[in-house]
Design an enzyme around this catalytic site. Structure first.
Site, mmCIF file in Angstrom:
data_model
loop_
_atom_site.group_PDB
_atom_site.id
_atom_site.type_symbol
_atom_site.label_atom_id
_atom_site.label_comp_id
_atom_site.label_asym_id
_atom_site.label_seq_id
_atom_site.Cartn_x
_atom_site.Cartn_y
_atom_site.Cartn_z
ATOM 1 C CG MET A 1 24.159 -56.984 12.497
ATOM 2 S SD MET A 1 22.425 -56.589 12.218
ATOM 3 C CE MET A 1 22.183 -55.284 13.387
ATOM 4 C CG HIS B 1 31.652 -55.481 17.658
ATOM 5 N ND1 HIS B 1 31.194 -54.203 17.506
ATOM 6 C CD2 HIS B 1 30.587 -56.288 17.488
ATOM 7 C CE1 HIS B 1 29.903 -54.226 17.234
ATOM 8 N NE2 HIS B 1 29.497 -55.464 17.225
ATOM 9 N N GLY C 1 27.884 -60.912 22.753
ATOM 10 C CA GLY C 1 27.968 -60.002 23.897
ATOM 11 C C GLY C 1 26.744 -60.148 24.799
ATOM 12 C CG ASP D 1 22.477 -57.305 21.727
ATOM 13 O OD1 ASP D 1 21.641 -56.405 21.692
ATOM 14 O OD2 ASP D 1 23.624 -57.193 21.227
ATOM 15 C CD GLN E 1 21.793 -61.206 19.153
ATOM 16 O OE1 GLN E 1 21.110 -60.680 18.293
ATOM 17 N NE2 GLN E 1 23.076 -60.898 19.314
ATOM 18 C CG MET F 1 31.147 -49.474 24.591
ATOM 19 S SD MET F 1 32.748 -49.479 23.834
ATOM 20 C CE MET F 1 33.626 -48.509 25.043
ATOM 21 C CB SER G 1 26.613 -50.452 16.170
ATOM 22 O OG SER G 1 27.474 -51.544 16.338
HETATM 23 O O1 PAF Z 1 24.092 -58.934 17.589
HETATM 24 C C1 PAF Z 1 24.185 -58.702 16.370
HETATM 25 O O2 PAF Z 1 25.001 -57.918 15.926
HETATM 26 C C2 PAF Z 1 23.257 -59.430 15.402
HETATM 27 O O3 PAF Z 1 21.995 -59.629 15.958
HETATM 28 C C3 PAF Z 1 23.830 -60.744 14.889
HETATM 29 C C4 PAF Z 1 24.026 -61.764 15.996
HETATM 30 C C5 PAF Z 1 25.161 -60.498 14.193
HETATM 31 C C6 PAF Z 1 22.867 -61.381 13.867
HETATM 32 O O4 PAF Z 1 22.650 -60.537 12.777
#
Ligand code: PAF
Length: 281
Positions: free
Chosen positions: A30, A37, A147, A150, A153, A184, A186
């Site tokens: 994002m 990243h 990563g 999360d 996720q 880390m 954002s």
């Molecule tokens: O982890 C993120 O930055 C977001 O959840 C992703 C995977 C880009 C989906 O918008």
């Protein structure tokens, strides 16, 4: 490096590469890119012929009252980081391009999305699963990099790829940390200097949980209390959850007899921080 903003242009580019048998590595983001990243991009660069990074602040994964409007948007800096890291394409679509008016279909995640982050942010993981599915069908990568920070996720995205047979290999890469242990993110840029000094307490709590397990504690509730005690030493911190769970199902573990994941989320003022640690016995 090319910056592509339109969905059809991105599809044309990836279809051409796929016809030539080029292996595509994909890092969905994002934006507001940081070392975490950069480490995902580095891994993709090493393993794949072509690297695509997407930069899209996805509205459907933000709830009402969350930070969608204020989420940092730093395209120029992000593009410079990607260029320096050897990215081939930065895909940066608009919300209108990704969600044209009249769209009706989205992805719904089952039980895995009900706990922890999903309980505090209802609908969040349906938004993530929907946008990741769309990004995968536009970019059509062979490998996609996420990563471990999360954690929930990453578990859901693995299931998504498997359950919907998306034909992409999901790689979950270690969390990159500041020198004092803060994962880390954002959103760390939202922290005031005082909050920034307190923020590593989440990682310290997870480490205390890991130490408790490695010293022989086998009750999940006791491990959770060990983590809670660390956070309680910092006034002004609210705990959303600190839990010892099964890394596959994310169910809390009553007894620890196999590898566990320690999941934590705290609030410092209006800033939420999440983190986790895997513990192998
Ligand atoms: O982890 C993120 O930055 C977001 O959840 C992703 C995977 C880009 C989906 O918008």
């Amino acid at each position: 490096m090319r910056i592509i903003r339109s969905v059809p242009a991105m599809t044309v580019w990836t279809s051409g590469l796929r016809r030539e048998g080029v292996g595509i590595g994909f890092v969905p983001t994002m934006g507001a890119l940081h070392e975490g990243h950069r480490s995902l991009i580095r891994k993709a660069r090493l393993a794949c012929d072509a690297v695509v990074v997407s930069l899209f602040v996805n509205p459907t994964q933000f709830g009402p009252g969350e930070d969608y409007a204020t989420y940092p948007r730093t395209l120029k800096d992000d593009a410079a980081l990607c260029r320096a890291a050897g990215v081939d394409v930065l895909f940066a679509p608009s919300a209108a391009a990704m969600y044209p008016a009249g769209a009706h279909v989205s992805v719904t995640v089952g039980n895995l999305a009900q706990r922890w982050e999903g309980m505090i942010r209802p609908g969040h993981f349906d938004g993530v699963a929907t946008v990741v599915t769309k990004l995968f069908s536009i970019v059509r990568p062979d490998r996609a990099y996420f990563g471990q920070k999360d954690f929930q996720q990453s578990v859901i995205v693995r299931r998504l790829a498997e359950d919907l047979s998306l034909g992409v290999k999901i790689l979950v890469c270690p969390t990159v940390r500041e020198a004092d242990g803060l994962a880390m993110s954002s959103r760390n840029r939202y922290l005031t200097p005082v909050q920034r000094r307190v923020a590593p307490v989440l990682h310290e709590a997870l480490q205390a949980g890991r130490t408790a397990i490695l010293r022989g504690i086998r009750f999940g509730a006791q491990v959770a209390r060990a983590m809670q005690r660390v956070v309680e030493q910092e006034p002004g911190v609210t705990v959303d959850y600190l839990a010892c769970c099964d890394p596959r199902t994310l169910e809390p573990l009553a007894r620890i007899t196999k590898p566990a994941v320690l999941l934590g989320a705290i609030q410092l003022g209006r800033v939420r921080l999440i983190d986790n640690l895997l513990v192998r016995l």
